[in-house]
Design an enzyme around this catalytic site. Structure first.
Site, PDB file in Angstrom:
ATOM      1  N   LYS A  51      63.468 -16.347 -11.469  1.00  0.00           N
ATOM      2  CA  LYS A  51      63.462 -14.796 -11.956  1.00  0.00           C
ATOM      3  C   LYS A  51      64.279 -13.908 -11.003  1.00  0.00           C
ATOM      4  CE  LYS A  51      59.375 -13.069 -11.752  1.00  0.00           C
ATOM      5  NZ  LYS A  51      59.333 -12.003 -10.831  1.00  0.00           N
ATOM      6  N   ARG A 125      51.912  -7.066 -14.523  1.00  0.00           N
ATOM      7  CA  ARG A 125      51.575  -8.415 -14.247  1.00  0.00           C
ATOM      8  C   ARG A 125      50.047  -8.572 -15.143  1.00  0.00           C
ATOM      9  NH1 ARG A 125      52.522 -10.510  -8.092  1.00  0.00           N
ATOM     10  NH2 ARG A 125      54.879 -10.563  -8.359  1.00  0.00           N
ATOM     11  N   ARG A 159      60.680 -26.926  -1.332  1.00  0.00           N
ATOM     12  CA  ARG A 159      61.213 -25.954  -0.373  1.00  0.00           C
ATOM     13  C   ARG A 159      60.711 -25.896   1.154  1.00  0.00           C
ATOM     14  NH1 ARG A 159      60.786 -19.947  -3.250  1.00  0.00           N
ATOM     15  NH2 ARG A 159      58.674 -20.497  -2.842  1.00  0.00           N
ATOM     16  N   ARG A 192      55.676 -23.450   3.642  1.00  0.00           N
ATOM     17  CA  ARG A 192      54.920 -22.251   3.685  1.00  0.00           C
ATOM     18  C   ARG A 192      53.213 -22.844   2.755  1.00  0.00           C
ATOM     19  NH1 ARG A 192      57.005 -17.240   0.741  1.00  0.00           N
ATOM     20  NH2 ARG A 192      56.753 -18.617  -0.839  1.00  0.00           N
ATOM     21  N   ARG A 203      48.643 -21.332  -8.223  1.00  0.00           N
ATOM     22  CA  ARG A 203      49.356 -20.046  -8.296  1.00  0.00           C
ATOM     23  C   ARG A 203      50.060 -20.338  -9.820  1.00  0.00           C
ATOM     24  NH1 ARG A 203      54.237 -20.060  -4.340  1.00  0.00           N
ATOM     25  NH2 ARG A 203      54.653 -17.900  -5.358  1.00  0.00           N
TER      26      ARG A 203
END
Length: 258
Positions: A51, A125, A159, A192, A203
């Site tokens: 996004k 959201r 990542r 992370r 998530r």
């Protein structure tokens, strides 16, 4: 401290607009007699769907302003504004920021962009947020990036970051020269907590539950445009072609390729 209902009332009230509040808006060039009607757009997509990349390309090619609710929130907390302090109290308690607070934050900023086409990123959201936005502005189009969750999971769990600088590596398409080591400093990279596999799954499931009613809301209104795929570079040309019919281009000779 004021009640949340009071904050929500301020969000919807013209009196809440404060000229000059936002340094971001102050730096924007004035609109020059655009003949076409301004575009009010929203971009939706799960974490890791691309996004942010698509949004940056949109603002590079088209005459509209990108407004990220996450950036707004961080800016207000950094500057210690009233709403920034309020939002921080919820974050410090590990709670979600209420719809009323996010609505007030976003609508207040949009008052500085009445002369521009804009693209909202990160808001709405939830269904109450979408309804509140429609109460203030007519949403013309909603761009929904539909990327398979397995693809997103693979992206995010690959990542790694250098915490001191914020440099981001991806072991699949942007790996460090040495495994687990930052290219410039030689310091170790970390993953992370948000990018741990089990956290990523949570998530994505939370996003699906929260956003499904929003997608249905916009689908029923006839403004939802879904772009499906597994690679941002393959999705982007379709988004580009769609927006060509909606908003003026900044440079019509610019290449659509990244």
């Amino acid at each position: 401290m004021k009640s949340l209902s009071k904050f929500y009332q301020l969000a919807r009230s013209p009196a809440s607009a404060q000229p000059g509040r936002s340094p971001r808006a102050a730096r924007l060039p004035a609109a020059k007699g655009a003949s076409a009607r301004l575009l009010r757009a929203v971009i939706l997509g799960a974490p890791g769907s691309g996004k942010g990349t698509v949004s940056s390309r949109i603002t590079k090619h088209f005459a509209l302003k990108h407004l990220s609710s996450g950036d707004l929130l961080r800016d207000d907390m950094l500057r210690g504004t009233e709403i920034g302090v309020l939002a921080k109290t919820f974050i410090d308690q590990g709670k979600l920021i209420p719809d009323e607070v996010m609505t007030r934050l976003t609508l207040h900023e949009l008052k500085n962009l009445t002369q521009y086409s804009w693209l909202l990123d990160g808001f709405p959201r939830t269904l109450p947020q979408a309804e509140a936005l429609d109460g203030a502005y007519q949403t013309d189009t909603v761009i929904n990036l539909n990327v398979p969750f397995e693809v997103i999971k693979q992206r995010l769990t690959a990542r790694w970051i250098h915490p001191a600088s914020g440099r981001v590596y991806n072991i699949e398409f942007n790996p460090p020269k040495a495994v687990g080591i930052d290219d410039l400093t030689g310091e170790p990279l970390i993953q992370r907590d948000d990018d741990q596999p089990e956290t990523v799954v949570k998530r994505l499931k939370a996003y699906e539950v929260q956003t499904h009613p929003v997608l249905e809301y916009y689908r029923k209104k006839g403004v939802l445009e879904t772009f499906s795929g597994t690679e941002t570079n393959k999705i982007w040309p379709h988004v580009y072609a769609f927006l060509q019919t909606k908003v003026p281009q900044i440079n019509q000779k610019a290449s659509v390729t990244p």
